[in-house]
Design an enzyme around this catalytic site. Sequence first.
Site: not given
Length: 329
Positions: A75, A77, A142-143, A170
């Site tokens: 991701h 972000d 994603e965050e 991740e």
Amino acid sequence: MGEDIAVTNFREYLRIKTVHPDPDYETAIEWLKKQAVDLNLEFNIVRFEPPNEFAVWLTWRGTNQSLKSILLNSHIDVVPVDPSQWNYDPFGAEKTPNGNIYARGSQDMKCVGVQYLEAIRKLKATGFVPLRNVHVSFVPDEEVGGFKGMNCFVKTPEFEALRVGFALDEGIANPDDSYHLFYGERAIWQFRVTAKGQTGHASILHENTAAEKIHKVINRLLSLRESEKARLKSLENPDLGDVTSVNMTMLGGGLQANVVPPELSAVFDIRITPHWTLDSMKKLLDETCANAGSDVTYKYIQHSNITAQTPVDDSNVWWTVFKGVTDEL
């Protein structure tokens, strides 16, 4: 002595301020286009109707198009940052004499995205061509739950056309030569508990207040937190994935200092270990709210109903191949 291109690319990527609440995704997309050109990979992007975002993937074509593909996801972000708590500019990607690089997102998870690309660069330099297609995907948000990026992407014909058979996502940076493989995911439950109660002037000891009720909920869930912390310390080979993490992340409510509030809320982030059943967690949550009193409810912000783990035994052909390669290395 010049800097390795992998490090230069990493630092360039870190300097792009893809930080919430206003991430600079367009600059990141342009950077990814440049990487695709440099590596002679196909660049692809699908944009979704607002308020949703997009998904980017770079494709390395294999020799056998009939085989299912490999997806390497990361991701773009990063979470918010308070610069006053840093010794370096959080988006300066400064490198110290010993090689440490400081920037928001350096581990979560821009390092992994760059590692994918630089691994492809090294393989290409040897003349290697993969048997199957390799897709390197980069997604936003994603965050904050992944609802505007990956959640939209997996429902598209473009994603279906990738024919993904195996995916890596991740992980964590590792300073030595060992390989850490994560084969399960704790279920994320983020929810807001709301308690309603008697309101009035704060000079009176009202009954059935929202504060008394939310206090009971907080005590019960933080008690669970303490027991899981103790259990983690008691394990012979402690692993965070073996326990359920509980954290209260937000508090809300109140009118003014001398008014008993009619409503208060607390937000919790709970990551449920795959060793627990989700039904047992829901039962605990339901009982906690019921025992706190009337008019105590909860609403999910993010709710995963999956506790599946990838088999890591001979029944899984992907695992045997993956393990065989790492054993050989």
